[in-house]
Design an enzyme around this catalytic site. Sequence first.
Site, mmCIF file in Angstrom:
data_model
loop_
_atom_site.group_PDB
_atom_site.id
_atom_site.type_symbol
_atom_site.label_atom_id
_atom_site.label_comp_id
_atom_site.label_asym_id
_atom_site.label_seq_id
_atom_site.Cartn_x
_atom_site.Cartn_y
_atom_site.Cartn_z
ATOM 1 N N VAL A 1 7.050 -2.127 7.468
ATOM 2 C CA VAL A 1 6.933 -0.678 7.441
ATOM 3 C C VAL A 1 7.774 -0.178 6.278
ATOM 4 O O VAL A 1 8.941 -0.555 6.131
ATOM 5 C CB VAL A 1 7.390 -0.050 8.767
ATOM 6 N N LYS A 2 7.157 0.649 5.445
ATOM 7 C CA LYS A 2 7.845 1.153 4.255
ATOM 8 C C LYS A 2 8.618 2.425 4.595
ATOM 9 O O LYS A 2 8.058 3.389 5.120
ATOM 10 C CB LYS A 2 6.838 1.437 3.137
ATOM 11 N N ILE A 3 9.899 2.403 4.274
ATOM 12 C CA ILE A 3 10.787 3.551 4.452
ATOM 13 C C ILE A 3 11.337 3.922 3.082
ATOM 14 O O ILE A 3 11.870 3.060 2.376
ATOM 15 C CB ILE A 3 11.942 3.212 5.415
ATOM 16 N N SER B 1 0.861 -1.181 0.000
ATOM 17 C CA SER B 1 0.000 0.000 0.000
ATOM 18 C C SER B 1 0.894 1.226 0.000
ATOM 19 O O SER B 1 2.091 1.144 0.265
ATOM 20 C CB SER B 1 -0.921 0.010 1.228
ATOM 21 N N VAL C 1 2.874 -0.952 5.176
ATOM 22 C CA VAL C 1 2.295 0.361 5.453
ATOM 23 C C VAL C 1 3.433 1.370 5.488
ATOM 24 O O VAL C 1 4.515 1.085 6.002
ATOM 25 C CB VAL C 1 1.506 0.370 6.783
#
Length: 366
Positions: free
Chosen positions: A138-140, A43, A107
């Site tokens: 977790v998207k960085i 997402s 996310v």
Amino acid sequence: MTKLQDLLTTGGQSPWLDNLRRDWIEDGELARWLDRGIRGLTSNPSIFQKAIEGQAVYDDQFSALIAAGTPVGDAYWELVISDIESALALLRPIYDETDGLDGFVSVEVAPNLAHETAGTIAAAQGLHARIDEPNLYVKIPGTAEGVPAIEQVIAGGRSVNVTLLFSVNRYEEVIDAYLSGLEAHDGPLDRISSVASFFVSRVDTEVDKRLDAIGTPEALALKGKVAVANAQLAYELFLDRFSGPRWDALVARGAQVQRPLWASTGTKNPAYPPTLYVDTLIAPDTVNTMPEATLEAFDAGGTVARTADADLAGAHAVIDQLAAIGIDLEAVTVQLEDEGVASFAKAFDELLASLQTKADELTGRP
């Protein structure tokens, strides 16, 4: 067996769905995608903007949050986290069955943190603490400021999806950050996972414009080839860096490779085959996250064969030819990174403004 299932079993590549909508969770559409062979979800702020603004299914929860006095920004995260947690539950069996290889849901940290290392670290740690599930990514963003944040979050034992990668050089920095983070972690490494999301189609969109502007036969012959070649050289780097003594020492501690994840794989140019950025990038230890139209096209007519490293000499030749006609690919990728960050930030800001307007209507404020 569906073509998506064959992609995994024969090609060694995990097909993921690049979309998340609450109605799909509630009406069983997401479960049907999983039955067809989808192994994970991604997402981003643009996806949530379309979902939340376009569906009344969010209205009851949002109204209750506003009635309880929740600020709009906090309400946004409540809506997003509800969807992420529901998706995590649906995909948890895949995570368990694959021993932590697939079954992930991603996310993204707030896009306005893309150039803030400390803020990104805090946001990533906060999301992992709030959604304490093993199959959460977790998207960085893989910006210059994001690279040290990736290392720190990995060192802390948390899993990361590195996003907005366009450059092979930046990808090399990201691999090193992953390896350094693993080396710094005090404990077993078998449950620390990461993917590196390397964006594909946007490279052709920008490069093709520059090729058209040059207009020579040599330039026009490169149209539709540069994005794939760039990604194939990223896979070549992956093979090189996840081998040798440094990597072997981490494997002894249980480390998993950081798989390349091909992102932005829907074709933007209708003149190109709809499965262009799938058929050409199949190889073991990779992921391809696709919008539903691309998934449907591949399931109907894609070709499963190892292609990502089948002609690396040809990929190098394409990039060399691009430089020879005066296009600086590194400059293109810098531009695309800036545009990607700006696009996600714009979607995030527009959604918050839309939610603020809705909150004002609910509370009767002018």
